[in-house]
Scaffold this motif. Structure first.
Motif, PDB file in Angstrom:
ATOM      1  N   LEU A 101      57.985  42.564  57.970  1.00  0.00           N
ATOM      2  CA  LEU A 101      56.664  43.185  58.095  1.00  0.00           C
ATOM      3  C   LEU A 101      56.207  43.151  59.544  1.00  0.00           C
ATOM      4  O   LEU A 101      56.401  42.193  60.257  1.00  0.00           O
ATOM      5  CB  LEU A 101      55.636  42.437  57.231  1.00  0.00           C
ATOM      6  N   ILE A 103      52.699  44.145  61.907  1.00  0.00           N
ATOM      7  CA  ILE A 103      51.285  44.516  61.888  1.00  0.00           C
ATOM      8  C   ILE A 103      50.975  45.200  63.216  1.00  0.00           C
ATOM      9  O   ILE A 103      51.086  44.608  64.281  1.00  0.00           O
ATOM     10  CB  ILE A 103      50.397  43.284  61.689  1.00  0.00           C
ATOM     11  N   ILE A 113      50.011  47.732  58.416  1.00  0.00           N
ATOM     12  CA  ILE A 113      51.198  46.932  58.133  1.00  0.00           C
ATOM     13  C   ILE A 113      52.372  47.876  57.894  1.00  0.00           C
ATOM     14  O   ILE A 113      52.310  48.775  57.061  1.00  0.00           O
ATOM     15  CB  ILE A 113      50.963  46.056  56.899  1.00  0.00           C
TER      16      ILE A 113
END
Length: 118
Positions: A101, A103, A113
């Motif tokens: 992930l 951000i 995200i």
């Protein structure tokens, strides 16, 4: 008896001698006796009623609490430890699951995200 006491008794006997059998004093005495009997009967009735009421109240609450104790479910092992809706993981497992992930800041000032394929 003393002379003074004899004079008092003689005076009372002379004053009330004939009235106690047929006069207004007899009527008053009969009414007073009837009132005393009614008051005694009322006190006895109130005593009995309060005793019966106390017994009924005690019986009701005893029965009520006894019935409430019967309705309490027994505590089992499953009731002591509820099933969790989450699992506890270590820090390394958390980092591994969040590694793909990313951000990034958004155009409007928010955050976006993004899932990164490795």
């Amino acid at each position: 008896m003393s002379k003074h006491r004899d004079q008092r008794q003689k005076m009372l006997a002379d004053t009330l001698d004939g009235d106690w059998t047929s006069g207004p004093a007899a009527t008053m005495a009969v009414r007073a006796a009837a009132l005393a009997r009614r008051r005694r009967a009322t006190r006895q009735c109130i005593g009995v009623l309060s005793s019966v009421t106390a017994l009924v109240v005690v019986a009701f609450f005893t029965r009520h609490f006894h019935a409430a104790e019967k309705n309490i479910p027994a505590v089992t092992e499953s009731a002591k430890t509820p099933a969790r809706s989450y699992t506890i993981i270590s820090d390394q497992e958390l980092i591994d699951s969040l590694a793909p992930l990313l951000i990034l800041p958004d155009e409007r000032g928010g955050r976006k995200i993004v899932l990164v394929d490795l």
